[in-house]
Design a protein around this motif. Structure first.
Motif, short mmCIF file in Angstrom:
data_model
loop_
_atom_site.label_atom_id
_atom_site.label_comp_id
_atom_site.label_asym_id
_atom_site.label_seq_id
_atom_site.Cartn_x
_atom_site.Cartn_y
_atom_site.Cartn_z
N UNK A 60 0.84 -1.20 0.00
CA UNK A 60 0.00 0.00 0.00
C UNK A 60 0.87 1.25 0.00
N UNK A 61 0.57 2.18 -0.91
CA UNK A 61 1.33 3.42 -0.98
C UNK A 61 0.96 4.33 0.20
N UNK A 62 2.00 4.90 0.84
CA UNK A 62 1.79 5.79 1.97
C UNK A 62 1.91 7.25 1.53
N UNK A 63 1.32 8.19 2.28
CA UNK A 63 1.39 9.61 1.90
C UNK A 63 2.80 10.16 1.79
N UNK A 64 3.75 9.57 2.53
CA UNK A 64 5.13 10.06 2.52
C UNK A 64 5.96 9.53 1.36
N UNK A 65 5.36 8.71 0.50
CA UNK A 65 6.09 8.17 -0.65
C UNK A 65 6.61 6.77 -0.45
N UNK A 66 6.55 6.25 0.77
CA UNK A 66 6.95 4.87 1.02
C UNK A 66 5.74 3.95 0.87
N UNK A 67 5.96 2.65 1.10
CA UNK A 67 4.91 1.65 0.95
C UNK A 67 4.89 0.76 2.19
N UNK A 68 3.77 0.11 2.44
CA UNK A 68 3.67 -0.80 3.57
C UNK A 68 3.10 -2.14 3.12
N UNK A 69 3.56 -3.19 3.78
CA UNK A 69 3.16 -4.55 3.46
C UNK A 69 3.14 -5.33 4.78
N UNK A 70 2.15 -6.16 4.97
CA UNK A 70 2.05 -6.89 6.23
C UNK A 70 3.17 -7.92 6.35
N UNK A 71 3.75 -8.01 7.54
CA UNK A 71 4.63 -9.12 7.87
C UNK A 71 3.73 -10.28 8.29
N UNK A 72 3.87 -11.40 7.64
CA UNK A 72 2.94 -12.49 7.90
C UNK A 72 3.66 -13.83 7.81
N UNK A 73 3.04 -14.82 8.45
CA UNK A 73 3.53 -16.18 8.30
C UNK A 73 3.23 -16.65 6.89
N UNK A 74 4.11 -17.45 6.34
CA UNK A 74 3.95 -17.95 4.97
C UNK A 74 2.59 -18.61 4.80
N UNK A 75 1.73 -18.08 3.93
CA UNK A 75 0.40 -18.67 3.74
C UNK A 75 0.46 -19.90 2.83
N UNK A 76 -0.50 -20.78 3.00
CA UNK A 76 -0.63 -21.92 2.09
C UNK A 76 -1.09 -21.42 0.73
N UNK A 77 -0.58 -21.98 -0.35
CA UNK A 77 -1.03 -21.54 -1.68
C UNK A 77 -2.49 -21.93 -1.92
N UNK A 78 -3.22 -21.03 -2.54
CA UNK A 78 -4.62 -21.29 -2.88
C UNK A 78 -4.65 -22.00 -4.24
N UNK A 79 -4.68 -23.31 -4.18
CA UNK A 79 -4.60 -24.09 -5.42
C UNK A 79 -5.77 -23.83 -6.36
N UNK A 80 -6.90 -23.41 -5.80
CA UNK A 80 -8.06 -23.15 -6.65
C UNK A 80 -7.83 -21.97 -7.58
N UNK A 81 -6.89 -21.08 -7.19
CA UNK A 81 -6.60 -19.91 -8.00
C UNK A 81 -5.42 -20.14 -8.94
N UNK A 82 -4.87 -21.34 -8.94
CA UNK A 82 -3.69 -21.65 -9.75
C UNK A 82 -4.07 -22.64 -10.84
N UNK A 83 -3.62 -22.36 -12.05
CA UNK A 83 -3.91 -23.26 -13.18
C UNK A 83 -3.38 -24.66 -12.87
N UNK A 84 -4.12 -25.67 -13.27
CA UNK A 84 -3.78 -27.05 -12.91
C UNK A 84 -2.37 -27.44 -13.34
N UNK A 85 -1.91 -26.96 -14.49
CA UNK A 85 -0.58 -27.33 -14.97
C UNK A 85 0.54 -26.66 -14.18
N UNK A 86 0.18 -25.65 -13.34
CA UNK A 86 1.19 -24.95 -12.55
C UNK A 86 1.14 -25.32 -11.07
#
Length: 324
Positions: free
Chosen positions: A245-271
């Motif tokens: 997310x872009x911040x007003x001061x020109x920097x960006x922010x991103x959540x620090x999070x535990x590695x999520x499981x991949x959502x296989x439903x959103x990934x093409x079967x061959x990948x």
């Protein structure tokens, strides 16, 4: 008793004669101009054995509050605050033994096996390289080559500890782009820069950080190189690609999070097979990095915090300020 860290420790050892005198005068002038900040910084540097261990490999540590650091938005007070927050977090989280080792040379945190058997390493360094953009540097290495590096520090953001990323860069010189492409193929389609950002997000999460602050193009400290056309990376585009997310001061922010499981439903079967292998690689790397931190904490004798108070009325003791 260990010798105190003073301003003189910030002078380059190779200087002599007029060059040494000139640098001594410049350093003294900066210290007098920022007398209050200098006192607080030197007090921190003398408060824990970590700094004495780092100093031989990181002599510029003493001068950091006087020079552009992490973001062009930061003044001397702000730089001091970032450095205080970083090293207080390092000490409180038991990372001081690991950081002391990383200041002396690269510390291997884990190995990554490529899909054709190529071996890659994640290494931690501290203080020596990219020293204007972060206190800790995570690197992806292959053989004797460093392919990609990310520089980061702990800092305070709206009253909470966060991870601040000041630099993300690939290898300089010929062949770097081809090596990065090879690494992406070997690492199951994961680009080295995305890999390092993901690992730092996890590292921050593991050490109490909810947010990652990413320095935007307008706030990068390598202003001279940017004006000379030597810096081509578009940080803003990369951070947006990562859904920051872009911040007003020109920097960006991103959540620090535990590695999520991949959502296989959103990934093409061959990948999906490659996505599973990529996730397994990341999970193994994170587990290995955690284990390395624990081993470092257990192997080293606990470092003892020693409070050293400045005694001068201004907040800076004469021995700490002395250059001669």
């Amino acid at each position: 008793m260990n010798q105190l860290i003073t301003l003189r420790c910030g002078l380059r050892s190779e200087l002599s004669g007029l060059a040494l005198l000139r640098e001594s005068m410049k350093l003294s002038a900066r210290a007098m101009l920022h007398r209050r900040q200098t006192g607080r910084w030197l007090e921190l540097l003398n408060s824990h054995p970590l700094f004495r261990q780092m100093l031989p490999a990181c002599p510029r540590l003493v001068n950091k509050i006087y020079r552009s650091y992490f973001s062009t938005r930061l003044g001397c007070d702000d730089r001091l605050a970032v450095l205080q927050a970083h090293y207080q977090t390092v000490i409180q989280r038991g990372l001081a033994p690991l950081v002391a080792r990383a200041a002396e040379g690269p510390v291997e945190l884990c190995r990554l096996d490529g899909k054709t058997g190529q071996e890659y390493r994640i290494e931690l360094r501290a203080g020596g390289v990219l020293c204007r953009e972060g206190e800790l540097i995570l690197q992806l290495a292959h053989g004797d080559q460093v392919l990609y590096s990310i520089a980061f520090s702990f800092l305070h953001h709206f009253g909470a500890v966060a991870v601040g990323v000041g630099c993300l860069q690939g290898k300089h010189g010929g062949g770097g782009l081809d090596q990065v492409r090879d690494a992406t193929r070997e690492l199951h389609g994961m680009r080295p820069k995305n890999l390092l950002v993901r690992l730092v997000r996890q590292f921050g999460h593991d050490h109490g950080c909810a947010q990652m602050i990413l320095v935007g193009n307008a706030n990068r400290v390598v202003t001279t190189s940017m004006k000379q056309g030597k810096v081509h990376a578009d940080y803003d585009a990369l951070w947006l690609e990562l859904d920051a997310a872009r911040q007003p001061d020109g920097d960006f922010s991103l959540a620090c999070e535990h590695l999520p499981e991949p959502d296989m439903a959103q990934i093409a079967s061959k990948k999906r097979s490659e996505a599973r292998k990529r996730h397994e690689m990341l999970a193994n790397a994170i587990a290995a990095m955690r284990a390395q931190v624990v081993r470092s904490q257990r192997a080293a004798t606990p470092l003892r915090l020693v409070s050293i108070r400045a005694t001068a009325p201004s907040g800076v003791s004469a021995p700490l300020l002395q250059l001669g």
